[in-house]
Design a protein around this motif. Sequence first.
Motif, PDB file in Angstrom:
ATOM      1  N   ASP A  37       0.703  -1.364   0.092  1.00  0.00           N
ATOM      2  CA  ASP A  37      -0.084   0.046  -0.026  1.00  0.00           C
ATOM      3  C   ASP A  37       0.813   1.403  -0.071  1.00  0.00           C
ATOM      4  N   LEU A  38       1.989   1.326   0.494  1.00  0.00           N
ATOM      5  CA  LEU A  38       2.976   2.434   0.815  1.00  0.00           C
ATOM      6  C   LEU A  38       3.517   2.713  -0.686  1.00  0.00           C
ATOM      7  N   GLY A  39       3.547   1.561  -1.393  1.00  0.00           N
ATOM      8  CA  GLY A  39       4.054   1.734  -2.973  1.00  0.00           C
ATOM      9  C   GLY A  39       3.135   2.466  -3.591  1.00  0.00           C
ATOM     10  N   GLU A  40       1.928   2.093  -3.555  1.00  0.00           N
ATOM     11  CA  GLU A  40       0.909   2.579  -4.382  1.00  0.00           C
ATOM     12  C   GLU A  40       0.659   4.131  -3.820  1.00  0.00           C
ATOM     13  N   LEU A  41       0.856   4.373  -2.649  1.00  0.00           N
ATOM     14  CA  LEU A  41       0.899   5.850  -2.032  1.00  0.00           C
ATOM     15  C   LEU A  41       1.763   6.743  -2.607  1.00  0.00           C
ATOM     16  N   ALA A  42       3.102   5.969  -2.694  1.00  0.00           N
ATOM     17  CA  ALA A  42       3.904   6.549  -3.394  1.00  0.00           C
ATOM     18  C   ALA A  42       3.745   7.067  -4.857  1.00  0.00           C
ATOM     19  N   MET A  43       3.119   6.189  -5.695  1.00  0.00           N
ATOM     20  CA  MET A  43       2.882   6.727  -6.824  1.00  0.00           C
ATOM     21  C   MET A  43       1.765   7.876  -6.908  1.00  0.00           C
ATOM     22  N   ASP A  44       0.802   7.812  -6.233  1.00  0.00           N
ATOM     23  CA  ASP A  44      -0.260   8.719  -6.075  1.00  0.00           C
ATOM     24  C   ASP A  44       0.374  10.032  -5.719  1.00  0.00           C
TER      25      ASP A  44
END
Length: 389
Positions: A321-328
Amino acid sequence: MTLREEFSQWMTENFRGEYECLRGRATPGDEDAFPGKRLEWERELGKAGWIGVGWPKEYGGRGASLDDIVGFNEEYAAHGGPGRAGHIGETLLAPTIIAFGTEDQKAKYLPGIKAGTEFWCQGYSEPNAGSDLSNIKTKARLENGQWIIEGQKIWTSLAMDSDYIFVVARAEEGSVGRHGLVFLLVKLDQAGIEIRPIKQMSGTAEFNEVFFDGAVCEQEDIIGGVGEGWKIAMALLGFERGASTLGQQMTFADEFRQIVELAKKNGASQNPLIRQRIAKAYAGLKIMRFTALRTLEAAETGELTKEGYMSKIYWASWHRDLGELAMDVMGASAETLEDGEFNKLQKLFLFSRSDTIYGGTNQIQRNIIAERALGMPKEPRGGGTVIKG
């Protein structure tokens, strides 16, 4: 001076100059960075006595307490120390040899790990034995005082930089499942072994395929006996939930910090949904730490708590989820490359999806939690455990 203070001072004095290129590098998804320099760094740690600090003193360790080991790992991460090239040998194999190995095996293998001069990788997973480790097909037979090994392992981390591999193989003809397995210690530099790197979409290649075509090890290079391979393999995995996970969390905290700084810089923090996700990630980091400390405290008594069973699926899902947050938070720039290469946050996103697969897929972890931690009825299946090679 406490061990933590001593180590912090040593890191300040030694982790600089020629090693500056390693700062914050060689973490998961970046483990093929500066391989030669990483091996040199391990030798520096070994010379100063910073490998195996938790081992018993009679085997070259410091006999450090749990608090000292936690402090050591947190200080290493706080100073930006690179991913440890000797992690598998030091924290997985060495405790297994100390607990189950012969005195000859301890004398033969522990000194090289302790000195940072000999490196190990893990030969568990196979193409058709990932989610079901007990389905392994690699075979070993004893002939003229040597084990002859035939088969294939996959997803073997850092095999390209390793000197040895520990291999779970089937030694009893006709055996199935967890029966008839052996746990062997095998030298990689020999004619019967081929290593093929697996290039990932992030551009890195820390995982490998390892092929065994008549590879050999000596008869005495077996931990336990024939049929005890499963027991030894599972005991080794128990050591994986050690204090080094707190160092991993320090790396996660650094990634989180970078995301927050970027959100403030590019205005993404003005988005209420982004702020909510950042707050949730921060709370998750704190929960992760408390869970790890409770698990480690219980581990001193030999007990694996419910927290211990859930820890892997928790951190893996959080990191994904942190990786997805980074992209957003990066926004449109997430889809472009800087100088033709992925930046650190893009690598985080690309690699973190694998967190929910290696070391036990989330699906298998849920079965383990349900059956072992909660005592629910077993799901009808062949059984097994997913392992990162």
